[in-house]
Design a protein around this motif. Sequence first.
Motif, PDB file in Angstrom:
ATOM      1  N   ILE A   1     147.195 -26.779 -13.492  1.00  0.00           N
ATOM      2  CA  ILE A   1     148.075 -25.767 -14.081  1.00  0.00           C
ATOM      3  C   ILE A   1     148.702 -26.287 -15.375  1.00  0.00           C
ATOM      4  CG2 ILE A   1     150.084 -26.463 -12.692  1.00  0.00           C
ATOM      5  CD1 ILE A   1     150.904 -23.468 -12.675  1.00  0.00           C
TER       6      ILE A   1
ATOM      7  N   PRO B   1     151.582 -24.562 -17.127  1.00  0.00           N
ATOM      8  CA  PRO B   1     152.495 -23.422 -17.039  1.00  0.00           C
ATOM      9  C   PRO B   1     153.065 -22.999 -18.392  1.00  0.00           C
ATOM     10  CG  PRO B   1     153.564 -25.405 -16.237  1.00  0.00           C
ATOM     11  CD  PRO B   1     152.148 -25.770 -16.533  1.00  0.00           C
TER      12      PRO B   1
ATOM     13  N   ASP C   1     150.054 -19.106 -16.725  1.00  0.00           N
ATOM     14  CA  ASP C   1     149.676 -20.318 -17.449  1.00  0.00           C
ATOM     15  C   ASP C   1     149.334 -19.988 -18.900  1.00  0.00           C
ATOM     16  OD1 ASP C   1     146.979 -19.456 -17.574  1.00  0.00           O
ATOM     17  OD2 ASP C   1     146.265 -20.933 -16.120  1.00  0.00           O
TER      18      ASP C   1
END
Length: 143
Positions: free
Chosen positions: A14, A16, A32
């Motif tokens: 990830i 973000p 994301d």
Amino acid sequence: MIKIIEESWGWVGIKPAEIIGQNDFGNLIIRDVLGKYWRLCPEDLYCKVVAENQEQLDSLSKNQDFLADWYMSSLAGEATEKYGVLEEGRKYHLAVPGTLGGEYGISNIRTISQIEQIRFSGDLAYQIAELPEGAKIELKITD
């Protein structure tokens, strides 16, 4: 908060950009940098893509099974009754995560700083990520 998510959960891939939603148990919906949507679920020690785009997220937000799992209304009500309304920056938390056999019941619920919860769950998830299902673990809590 974005930095803490990236530090604690970046190992799953990830990157973000924005927190879209959260519940009383610290679950997060995160967009994301590529526009995918992830669910970070501290009580079950996962952070995974739940929607590839806004359209899929809109569809998911109408799914009754997802909504029941997301809101955990009955358990949230019990936690509020026992601990009161959450203070700013705190979440309800399964002391022993569900993934490790922790009960989804009031006897296993505490409150925790959301930052601590994200860090703890990411670290623990990382440590057990490569273990086969059903593997025995020993959980040691130290200062």
